[in-house]
Write an enzyme that holds these catalytic residues in place. Structure first.
Site, PDB file in Angstrom:
ATOM      1  N   ASP A  38      -4.293  -4.917   6.142  1.00 19.96           N
ATOM      2  CA  ASP A  38      -4.665  -5.785   5.026  1.00 19.96           C
ATOM      3  C   ASP A  38      -3.534  -6.781   4.758  1.00 19.96           C
ATOM      4  O   ASP A  38      -2.363  -6.414   4.745  1.00 19.96           O
ATOM      5  CB  ASP A  38      -4.932  -4.914   3.788  1.00 19.96           C
ATOM      6  CG  ASP A  38      -5.578  -5.683   2.654  1.00 19.96           C
ATOM      7  OD1 ASP A  38      -6.188  -6.734   2.910  1.00 19.96           O
ATOM      8  OD2 ASP A  38      -5.489  -5.203   1.497  1.00 19.96           O
ATOM      9  N   HIS A  81      -2.703  -1.293  -3.215  1.00 16.89           N
ATOM     10  CA  HIS A  81      -3.864  -0.414  -3.026  1.00 16.89           C
ATOM     11  C   HIS A  81      -3.718   0.801  -3.947  1.00 16.89           C
ATOM     12  O   HIS A  81      -2.825   1.620  -3.754  1.00 16.89           O
ATOM     13  CB  HIS A  81      -3.940   0.095  -1.576  1.00 16.89           C
ATOM     14  CG  HIS A  81      -4.165  -0.985  -0.577  1.00 16.89           C
ATOM     15  ND1 HIS A  81      -3.926  -0.805   0.771  1.00 16.89           N
ATOM     16  CD2 HIS A  81      -4.613  -2.256  -0.697  1.00 16.89           C
ATOM     17  CE1 HIS A  81      -4.227  -1.919   1.424  1.00 16.89           C
ATOM     18  NE2 HIS A  81      -4.635  -2.813   0.552  1.00 16.89           N
ATOM     19  N   SER A 136       0.853  -1.193   0.000  1.00 15.40           N
ATOM     20  CA  SER A 136       0.000   0.000   0.000  1.00 15.40           C
ATOM     21  C   SER A 136       0.888   1.242   0.000  1.00 15.40           C
ATOM     22  O   SER A 136       1.689   1.420  -0.912  1.00 15.40           O
ATOM     23  CB  SER A 136      -0.958  -0.036   1.194  1.00 15.40           C
ATOM     24  OG  SER A 136      -1.830   1.071   1.160  1.00 15.40           O
ATOM     25  N   THR A 137       0.803   2.070   1.031  1.00 11.38           N
ATOM     26  CA  THR A 137       1.573   3.309   1.083  1.00 11.38           C
ATOM     27  C   THR A 137       3.070   3.052   0.929  1.00 11.38           C
ATOM     28  O   THR A 137       3.636   2.257   1.673  1.00 11.38           O
ATOM     29  CB  THR A 137       1.340   4.021   2.436  1.00 11.38           C
ATOM     30  OG1 THR A 137      -0.040   3.926   2.754  1.00 11.38           O
ATOM     31  CG2 THR A 137       1.783   5.461   2.395  1.00 11.38           C
ATOM     32  N   MET A 148      -0.240   1.167   5.106  1.00 10.98           N
ATOM     33  CA  MET A 148      -0.973   1.404   6.348  1.00 10.98           C
ATOM     34  C   MET A 148      -2.126   0.419   6.484  1.00 10.98           C
ATOM     35  O   MET A 148      -2.559  -0.178   5.506  1.00 10.98           O
ATOM     36  CB  MET A 148      -1.449   2.862   6.438  1.00 10.98           C
ATOM     37  CG  MET A 148      -2.439   3.303   5.416  1.00 10.98           C
ATOM     38  SD  MET A 148      -2.955   5.010   5.758  1.00 10.98           S
ATOM     39  CE  MET A 148      -1.426   5.911   5.671  1.00 10.98           C
TER      40      MET A 148
END
Length: 214
Positions: free
Chosen positions: A154, A58, A30-31, A151
């Site tokens: 998940d 993401h 993600s991030t 973050m």
């Protein structure tokens, strides 16, 4: 007075790597993920040539199209947004398209992509958990998953399913992560066989897919 040293972080529990040869590589991020993904796939040619690689990052639609192009350039291997129903083959990187969950399913002797327009999971779409959990039905203990910077949490539940089926999970370490949410959740859940700095993940994967079980 000299300030007291911060307490050492508690040693996170590690599991043994699966005794089975991995058959597929799954990556969730993600991030900070796009840069982390580039640096990992750059060194994964030997793995990609022999095994399929499936990635959930993401990201909204259109951005994943561009990310797939970057992954292809970095890895010098074919990378594309996954297409519903396509057969999963070695030599390819499959990226979950923005706005769709990417799952996998068994179709006869083939593993195929199953895109899913269901509700967000862990507030994300695509989410990592659907990919990880569905992979267990197809590859059982031959599933090897990596959770990179991001973050939230998940990937942790899906990682538990992978480990319960006899597969293995690797998490990126805190120092090299932009956000240690997702990898930290997996590490703190005690499901990881290794927690590694970003620059050690690809070399470890190459060894594992070459038959190293430690």
């Amino acid at each position: 007075p000299v300030p007291a040293a911060p307490p050492a972080p508690a040693q996170l529990a590690r599991r043994s790597f699966s005794t089975q040869m991995p058959k597929v590589l799954l990556i969730g991020s993600s991030t900070g993920g796009p840069q982390a993904l580039m640096s990992v796939v750059t060194e994964l040619g030997a793995v990609i040539d022999r095994f399929p690689v499936l990635i959930t990052q993401h990201m909204p639609p259109t951005f994943t199209t561009i990310l797939a192009e970057h992954l292809a350039r970095s890895s010098r291997r074919p990378a594309h947004e996954a297409i519903d129903g396509e057969v999963i083959k070695p030599g390819q990187i499959y990226l979950a398209p923005g706005g769709r969950h990417m799952r996998v399913a068994r179709h006869g002797t083939d593993a195929v992509i199953a895109l899913d327009n269901g509700p967000p999971v862990n507030f994300c779409k695509p989410a990592v958990d659907p990919l990880f959990t569905s992979a267990v039905d197809v590859w059982q203990g031959g599933t090897l998953a990596v959770i990179l910077t991001g973050m939230g949490s998940d990937g942790m539940r899906g990682g538990k399913d992978i480990v319960a089926a006899g597969g293995s999970v690797i998490a990126q370490d805190e120092a090299s992560s932009v956000v240690w949410g997702m990898p930290g959740a997996a590490a703190n859940a005690g499901i990881c066989a290794a927690i590694l700095p970003l620059n050690q993940i690809a070399p470890k994967l190459v060894r594992l897919f070459a038959g190293d079980r430690s």
